[in-house]
Design an enzyme around this catalytic site. Structure first.
Site, short mmCIF file in Angstrom:
data_model
loop_
_atom_site.label_atom_id
_atom_site.label_comp_id
_atom_site.label_asym_id
_atom_site.label_seq_id
_atom_site.Cartn_x
_atom_site.Cartn_y
_atom_site.Cartn_z
N ASP A 159 19.18 9.79 -18.31
CA ASP A 159 18.05 10.51 -18.93
C ASP A 159 18.23 12.03 -18.90
O ASP A 159 17.99 12.71 -19.89
CB ASP A 159 16.69 10.07 -18.36
CG ASP A 159 16.48 10.36 -16.89
OD1 ASP A 159 17.47 10.65 -16.18
OD2 ASP A 159 15.32 10.27 -16.42
N GLY A 169 8.38 5.73 -3.14
CA GLY A 169 9.76 5.95 -2.73
C GLY A 169 10.66 4.75 -2.92
O GLY A 169 11.61 4.56 -2.17
N GLY A 183 11.80 3.75 -6.22
CA GLY A 183 12.43 3.74 -7.54
C GLY A 183 11.58 3.07 -8.60
O GLY A 183 12.09 2.67 -9.64
N ARG A 243 7.16 2.05 -13.37
CA ARG A 243 8.10 1.44 -14.32
C ARG A 243 9.31 0.88 -13.59
O ARG A 243 9.62 1.24 -12.47
CB ARG A 243 8.57 2.47 -15.34
CG ARG A 243 9.37 3.66 -14.75
CD ARG A 243 10.86 3.51 -14.84
NE ARG A 243 11.59 4.64 -14.27
CZ ARG A 243 12.10 4.65 -13.05
NH1 ARG A 243 11.94 3.61 -12.26
NH2 ARG A 243 12.75 5.71 -12.59
N ASP A 252 10.77 8.65 -16.54
CA ASP A 252 9.63 8.07 -15.82
C ASP A 252 8.30 8.43 -16.49
O ASP A 252 7.44 7.57 -16.71
CB ASP A 252 9.62 8.55 -14.37
CG ASP A 252 10.94 8.30 -13.67
OD1 ASP A 252 11.82 7.67 -14.28
OD2 ASP A 252 11.10 8.74 -12.52
N SER A 294 6.38 5.97 -8.59
CA SER A 294 5.01 6.26 -8.14
C SER A 294 4.64 7.71 -8.50
O SER A 294 3.48 7.98 -8.82
CB SER A 294 4.87 6.03 -6.64
OG SER A 294 5.79 6.84 -5.94
N GLU A 325 21.10 4.15 -16.39
CA GLU A 325 20.78 4.87 -15.15
C GLU A 325 21.56 6.17 -15.08
O GLU A 325 22.77 6.19 -15.35
CB GLU A 325 21.10 3.97 -13.96
CG GLU A 325 20.07 4.00 -12.88
CD GLU A 325 18.72 3.45 -13.32
OE1 GLU A 325 17.83 4.26 -13.65
OE2 GLU A 325 18.54 2.22 -13.31
N HIS A 326 20.85 7.22 -14.69
CA HIS A 326 21.41 8.58 -14.62
C HIS A 326 21.89 9.04 -16.00
O HIS A 326 22.83 9.81 -16.12
CB HIS A 326 22.52 8.66 -13.57
CG HIS A 326 21.98 8.52 -12.18
ND1 HIS A 326 21.39 9.56 -11.50
CD2 HIS A 326 21.88 7.44 -11.37
CE1 HIS A 326 20.98 9.13 -10.32
NE2 HIS A 326 21.25 7.84 -10.21
P1 NG1 Z 1 13.73 7.23 -9.32
O1 NG1 Z 1 14.80 6.60 -8.53
O2 NG1 Z 1 12.73 6.22 -9.81
O3 NG1 Z 1 13.06 8.35 -8.58
C1 NG1 Z 1 15.28 8.94 -10.68
C2 NG1 Z 1 14.76 9.99 -11.65
C3 NG1 Z 1 14.84 9.50 -13.12
C4 NG1 Z 1 16.24 9.02 -13.45
C5 NG1 Z 1 16.69 8.00 -12.38
C6 NG1 Z 1 18.11 7.57 -12.56
C7 NG1 Z 1 13.03 11.11 -10.34
C8 NG1 Z 1 11.57 11.27 -10.10
N1 NG1 Z 1 13.36 10.27 -11.33
O4 NG1 Z 1 14.40 7.83 -10.69
O5 NG1 Z 1 14.44 10.54 -13.99
O6 NG1 Z 1 17.13 10.10 -13.51
O7 NG1 Z 1 16.59 8.55 -11.06
O8 NG1 Z 1 18.31 6.90 -13.77
O9 NG1 Z 1 13.84 11.73 -9.68
MG MG Z 2 9.68 9.36 -7.81
#
Ligand code: NG1
Ligand code: MG
Length: 394
Positions: A46, A134, A136, A37, A185, A139, A43-44
Site C-alpha cells: 500500500d 495490536g 493486524g 479489516r 486500513d 483497530s 502486503e507491504h
Molecule cells: P497492520 O499490521 O494492520 O498495522 C500495517 C500498515 C498497513 C500496511 C500493512 C502491511 C499500519 C497502521 N498499517 O498494517 O498500512 O502497510 O502493515 O501490508 O501500520
Molecule cells: Mg494499527
C-alpha cells in the site's frame, strides 16, 4: 470451533448503556461504527502505491455521544486492553492547537479532529470496540474512521468525497500516532461492502468489488497468534524507507512502476542484497494480488490459495517480516486437507494469519494449530462486511 463475533446491535447497546452510566443518565444523540479489516493478499504494497485485497470485518469500533455545549471533549473507552486511563479530556476550541499526548489511544481521535475540514463543537462520547488491538486487524483505523464519521454526524459537514475522509484519517495516524502507515486500513474501513472483498488501487484510490457470495463451501479463517506485533515502528519504517530509496534510485515515483528488469538496474547501481529482496517482494506481491483477484473472481480457489502461500513465503524470506509464531500457525494450517492457502496478514512480526479453506476443514485446522502452537490462538471466520456508517441511536 471459531469464536463468534459479537453482533453490531449488541455492541451498540453496550455502548449506549455505558454512555448513560458514565454521563449522569443522559442518552446519546449520535451513534456511528467503523470496521476493522483483514487483508487477503497484497502486503507491504500500500505504501508503494500498489494493490491490496482486504475485506472489512464484522468487528467494529462504535462511538456514541452527545454535544455538551462547551469547547471541551470528554471521551471514555471501555476497552479492556487499555492500560493507561480510560478517560480523555481535551479542548477543541482551536483546532490548530490540538496536540497528541496522554492517554495515547485518544490521539487517534484528536488527530481526526485536527484534520477535520470544519470546526468541531465539544462533546461527550463513549467508545466500544470488538476489533482486537495490536493484531493486524486495524483497530487504529477503525477508531480513526469511526471518529471522523462521528464528526460528520455531529457537525453535519460531509467530506467532499470519500478520498478526503480516507486521507484525513491516514494523516491522523501519521501525525498523532507517529505510525508511517500506508492507506489500506483507512481506505477499506471507509469503503467496505457487505459480501465483497475489495481490490484497492492505492495509487488512485479506485476500487474493484470482488463478490464473495460464490465461494460457497469455502471460508476465510483468521487465526490470532495473540503474540502482539513485535513490530517496532522502526522495523516498519526501515522496510518502507528501503522501498522509497529504491524507487528514488530507479527514478520512479514509487515501486508500483518497477518491473523485474529494474532489479538488474538496482544491482548495477550497487543496491544491497537486502534492498533487492525487498523490491523483489513488492513487485511480485503486486502481480500476485492482481492474479489472486482474478482467481477468486473465476472460482479458481486452488490458484488463489497457492498465491496466498507464495505471498507468505515471500514475506518470510524476502521481506523478512514473519515470526516463528506466524510460521508455526501457517505450517500447521497448510498440513490439513482442504486448506487452499495460509499466510500472515497485516504488517507481520506477530498478529494474525488468514487461511482460505473448505468449510468442513475448519475444525481440523483448529485442532492442528492447537497441537503445534505453544501460545493461545483465537479463531474467527471472516465475513465481508460494510464500511463505516451512522447507526440509529436506539
Ligand atoms: P497492520 O499490521 O494492520 O498495522 C500495517 C500498515 C498497513 C500496511 C500493512 C502491511 C499500519 C497502521 N498499517 O498494517 O498500512 O502497510 O502493515 O501490508 O501500520
Ligand atoms: Mg494499527
Amino acid at each position: 470451533m471459531a469464536t463468534a463475533i459479537q453482533s453490531i446491535d449488541d455492541v451498540k447497546n453496550e455502548a449506549l448503556q455505558a454512555f448513560s452510566k458514565e454521563f449522569d443518565g443522559q442518552g446519546a444523540d449520535y451513534c456511528v461504527c467503523a470496521p476493522g479489516r483483514v487483508n487477503l493478499i497484497g502486503e507491504h504494497t500500500d505504501y508503494n502505491a500498489g494493490f491490496v485485497l482486504p475485506m472489512a470485518l464484522p468487528m467494529v469500533t462504535i462511538i456514541v455521544g452527545k454535544l455538551n455545549g462547551t469547547n471541551n471533549c470528554t471521551v471514555v473507552s471501555t476497552s479492556k486492553s487499555i492500560t493507561t486511563t480510560n478517560k480523555a479530556e481535551f479542548d477543541v476550541s482551536i483546532r490548530a492547537e490540538i496536540k497528541p499526548g496522554e492517554p495515547k489511544w485518544a490521539n487517534y481521535m484528536k488527530g481526526c479532529i485536527a484534520n477535520f475540514p470544519g470546526n468541531v463543537p465539544g462533546f461527550n462520547a463513549l467508545v466500544v470496540s470488538t476489533v482486537p488491538m495490536g493484531s493486524g486487524l486495524s483497530s487504529s483505523a477503525a477508531l480513526e474512521v469511526a471518529t471522523y464519521t462521528f464528526l460528520e454526524a455531529i457537525t453535519g459537514i460531509q467530506s467532499k468525497n470519500l478520498r478526503e475522509k480516507v486521507l484525513a484519517c491516514q494523516k491522523a495516524e501519521h501525525e498523532f500516532a507517529g505510525v508511517p502507515c500506508g492507506i489500506m486500513d483507512q481506505f477499506i474501513s471507509v469503503m467496505g461492502e457487505e459480501g465483497q472483498a475489495l481490490l484497492l488501487d492505492c495509487r488512485d484510490l479506485s476500487v474493484t468489488l470482488v463478490p464473495m457470495g460464490n465461494i460457497r463451501d469455502h471460508v476465510f479463517l483468521i487465526t490470532n497468534s495473540n503474540s502482539p506485533h513485535k513490530l517496532s515502528f522502526s522495523a516498519f519504517r526501515e522496510r518502507r524507507d528501503a522501498c522509497y530509496d529504491a524507487a528514488k534510485m530507479l527514478n520512479k515515483k514509487s515501486l508500483r512502476d518497477a518491473t523485474m528488469e529494474d532489479l538488474e538496474v538496482l544491482k548495477n547501481q550497487g543496491a544491497s542484497e537486502i534492498m533487492l529482496k525487498r523490491v523483489c517482494h513488492v513487485i511480485n506481491e503486486n502481480s500476485r494480488t492482481i492474479a489472486a483477484t482474478a482467481a477468486l473472481q473465476s472460482g479458481n480457489y486452488i490458484k488463489f490459495g497457492k498465491l496466498m502461500n507464495d505471498s507468505h513465503d515471500s514475506l518470510r524470506d524476502n521481506y523478512e517480516v514473519s515470526s516463528p509464531e506466524l510460521d508455526t500457525l501457517v505450517n500447521a494450517a497448510r498440513k490439513v486437507e482442504g486448506v487452499r492457502g495460509s499466510r500472515l496478514t497485516g504488517a507481520g512480526f506477530g498478529g494474525c494469519t488468514i487461511t482460505f479453506l473448505k468449510k468442513d476443514a475448519v475444525d481440523e485446522v483448529i485442532k492442528s494449530i492447537k497441537e503445534s502452537y505453544n501460545g493461545k490462538a483465537s479463531f474467527y471466520i471472516a465475513t465481508p462486511s460494510r464500511g463505516a456508517r451512522v447507526l440509529e441511536c436506539k
